[in-house]
Design a protein around this motif. Structure first.
Motif, PDB file in Angstrom:
ATOM      1  N   UNK A 168       0.742  -1.205   0.058  1.00 54.46           N
ATOM      2  CA  UNK A 168      -0.038  -0.080  -0.012  1.00 54.46           C
ATOM      3  C   UNK A 168       1.024   1.263   0.024  1.00 54.46           C
ATOM      4  N   UNK A 169       2.233   1.168   0.253  1.00 52.45           N
ATOM      5  CA  UNK A 169       3.006   2.322   0.430  1.00 52.45           C
ATOM      6  C   UNK A 169       3.241   3.091  -1.026  1.00 52.45           C
ATOM      7  N   UNK A 170       3.055   2.063  -2.206  1.00 51.23           N
ATOM      8  CA  UNK A 170       3.144   2.741  -3.518  1.00 51.23           C
ATOM      9  C   UNK A 170       2.128   3.612  -3.993  1.00 51.23           C
ATOM     10  N   UNK A 171       1.120   3.315  -3.465  1.00 51.14           N
ATOM     11  CA  UNK A 171      -0.142   4.392  -3.994  1.00 51.14           C
ATOM     12  C   UNK A 171       0.036   5.853  -3.002  1.00 51.14           C
ATOM     13  N   UNK A 172       0.473   5.733  -1.780  1.00 45.37           N
ATOM     14  CA  UNK A 172       0.866   6.640  -0.877  1.00 45.37           C
ATOM     15  C   UNK A 172       2.055   7.392  -1.568  1.00 45.37           C
ATOM     16  N   UNK A 173       3.019   6.789  -2.017  1.00 50.35           N
ATOM     17  CA  UNK A 173       4.128   7.551  -2.816  1.00 50.35           C
ATOM     18  C   UNK A 173       3.709   8.115  -4.039  1.00 50.35           C
ATOM     19  N   UNK A 204       5.674  24.327  -3.162  1.00 51.46           N
ATOM     20  CA  UNK A 204       6.240  23.176  -2.441  1.00 51.46           C
ATOM     21  C   UNK A 204       5.724  22.863  -1.233  1.00 51.46           C
ATOM     22  N   UNK A 205       5.689  24.111  -0.518  1.00 51.96           N
ATOM     23  CA  UNK A 205       5.423  23.961   1.046  1.00 51.96           C
ATOM     24  C   UNK A 205       3.936  23.514   1.097  1.00 51.96           C
ATOM     25  N   UNK A 206       2.970  24.215   0.265  1.00 47.14           N
ATOM     26  CA  UNK A 206       1.631  23.794   0.317  1.00 47.14           C
ATOM     27  C   UNK A 206       1.423  22.213  -0.060  1.00 47.14           C
ATOM     28  N   UNK A 207       2.234  21.661  -0.963  1.00 44.51           N
ATOM     29  CA  UNK A 207       2.225  20.382  -1.437  1.00 44.51           C
ATOM     30  C   UNK A 207       2.645  19.547  -0.298  1.00 44.51           C
ATOM     31  N   UNK A 208       3.511  19.821   0.323  1.00 38.84           N
ATOM     32  CA  UNK A 208       4.013  19.256   1.470  1.00 38.84           C
ATOM     33  C   UNK A 208       3.220  19.081   2.518  1.00 38.84           C
ATOM     34  N   UNK A 209       2.531  20.074   2.905  1.00 39.77           N
ATOM     35  CA  UNK A 209       1.485  20.286   3.940  1.00 39.77           C
ATOM     36  C   UNK A 209       0.321  19.261   3.442  1.00 39.77           C
ATOM     37  N   UNK A 246      -2.718  13.870   3.293  1.00 41.00           N
ATOM     38  CA  UNK A 246      -2.893  12.644   2.429  1.00 41.00           C
ATOM     39  C   UNK A 246      -2.305  11.323   2.878  1.00 41.00           C
ATOM     40  N   UNK A 247      -1.218  11.441   3.701  1.00 44.79           N
ATOM     41  CA  UNK A 247      -0.621  10.134   4.429  1.00 44.79           C
ATOM     42  C   UNK A 247      -1.626  10.070   5.510  1.00 44.79           C
ATOM     43  N   UNK A 248      -2.123  10.995   6.345  1.00 50.50           N
ATOM     44  CA  UNK A 248      -2.957  10.492   7.372  1.00 50.50           C
ATOM     45  C   UNK A 248      -4.224  10.112   7.087  1.00 50.50           C
ATOM     46  N   UNK A 249      -4.745  10.634   6.092  1.00 50.70           N
ATOM     47  CA  UNK A 249      -6.112   9.908   5.560  1.00 50.70           C
ATOM     48  C   UNK A 249      -5.946   8.590   4.798  1.00 50.70           C
ATOM     49  N   UNK A 261      -3.472   6.356   5.326  1.00 43.95           N
ATOM     50  CA  UNK A 261      -3.429   5.339   6.301  1.00 43.95           C
ATOM     51  C   UNK A 261      -4.437   4.833   7.435  1.00 43.95           C
ATOM     52  N   UNK A 262      -5.393   6.124   7.456  1.00 34.54           N
ATOM     53  CA  UNK A 262      -6.423   6.037   8.291  1.00 34.54           C
ATOM     54  C   UNK A 262      -7.466   5.166   7.700  1.00 34.54           C
ATOM     55  N   UNK A 263      -7.727   5.064   6.292  1.00 37.07           N
ATOM     56  CA  UNK A 263      -8.614   4.415   5.449  1.00 37.07           C
ATOM     57  C   UNK A 263      -8.330   3.067   5.380  1.00 37.07           C
ATOM     58  N   UNK A 264      -6.862   2.830   5.372  1.00 39.89           N
ATOM     59  CA  UNK A 264      -6.299   1.392   5.470  1.00 39.89           C
ATOM     60  C   UNK A 264      -6.415   0.641   6.661  1.00 39.89           C
ATOM     61  N   UNK A 265      -6.314   1.502   7.829  1.00 40.41           N
ATOM     62  CA  UNK A 265      -6.386   0.768   9.138  1.00 40.41           C
ATOM     63  C   UNK A 265      -7.573   0.014   9.541  1.00 40.41           C
ATOM     64  N   UNK A 266      -8.625   0.337   8.807  1.00 34.82           N
ATOM     65  CA  UNK A 266     -10.048  -0.534   9.214  1.00 34.82           C
ATOM     66  C   UNK A 266     -10.711   0.145  10.704  1.00 34.82           C
ATOM     67  N   UNK A 267     -10.220   1.201  11.131  1.00 34.80           N
ATOM     68  CA  UNK A 267     -10.566   1.881  12.342  1.00 34.80           C
ATOM     69  C   UNK A 267     -11.218   2.976  12.044  1.00 34.80           C
ATOM     70  N   UNK A 268     -11.889   3.361  10.828  1.00 35.20           N
ATOM     71  CA  UNK A 268     -12.221   4.644  10.746  1.00 35.20           C
ATOM     72  C   UNK A 268     -13.341   4.924  11.109  1.00 35.20           C
ATOM     73  N   UNK A 269     -13.445   6.175  11.890  1.00 34.85           N
ATOM     74  CA  UNK A 269     -14.529   6.417  12.697  1.00 34.85           C
ATOM     75  C   UNK A 269     -15.050   5.904  14.122  1.00 34.85           C
ATOM     76  N   UNK A 270     -13.899   5.048  14.349  1.00 41.92           N
ATOM     77  CA  UNK A 270     -13.919   4.021  15.752  1.00 41.92           C
ATOM     78  C   UNK A 270     -13.755   5.331  16.820  1.00 41.92           C
ATOM     79  N   UNK A 271     -14.611   5.142  17.793  1.00 40.62           N
ATOM     80  CA  UNK A 271     -14.429   6.079  19.038  1.00 40.62           C
ATOM     81  C   UNK A 271     -14.369   5.121  20.157  1.00 40.62           C
TER      82      UNK A 271
END
Length: 73
Positions: free
Chosen positions: A11-16, A40-45, A50-53, A55-65
């Motif tokens: 899954x890292x390939x799609x993030x890269x 470049x600064x805006x793209x990095x932010x 993008x990374x957080x979203x 990895x969150x969607x891959x974690x199968x815990x989306x919306x878990x409280x």
């Protein structure tokens, strides 16, 4: 973390690829505004978001409280 035979996490390939696309769009945005560093600064932010979203969607815990451990991304 699940890994393929190459040691590269699955899954890292799609993030890269997404990050490179965001970087390219940031440079293009910077060229339009005549300030490549700003792009470049805006793209990095956005890439960090993008990374957080992603990895969150891959974690199968989306919306878990979980009241004991807090919100899971």
């Amino acid at each position: 973390m699940t890994q393929t035979g190459t040691g590269w996490p699955r899954g890292r390939t799609y993030w890269v690829l997404g990050s490179l696309l965001l970087l390219g769009l940031g440079v293009l945005f910077g060229l339009v505004w005549q300030n490549v560093w700003l792009g470049i600064v805006i793209a990095a932010a956005v890439s960090v978001g993008w990374l957080i979203a992603y990895e969150s969607s891959r974690g199968r815990n989306v919306g878990v409280n979980d009241e004991d451990n807090g919100i899971h991304l």
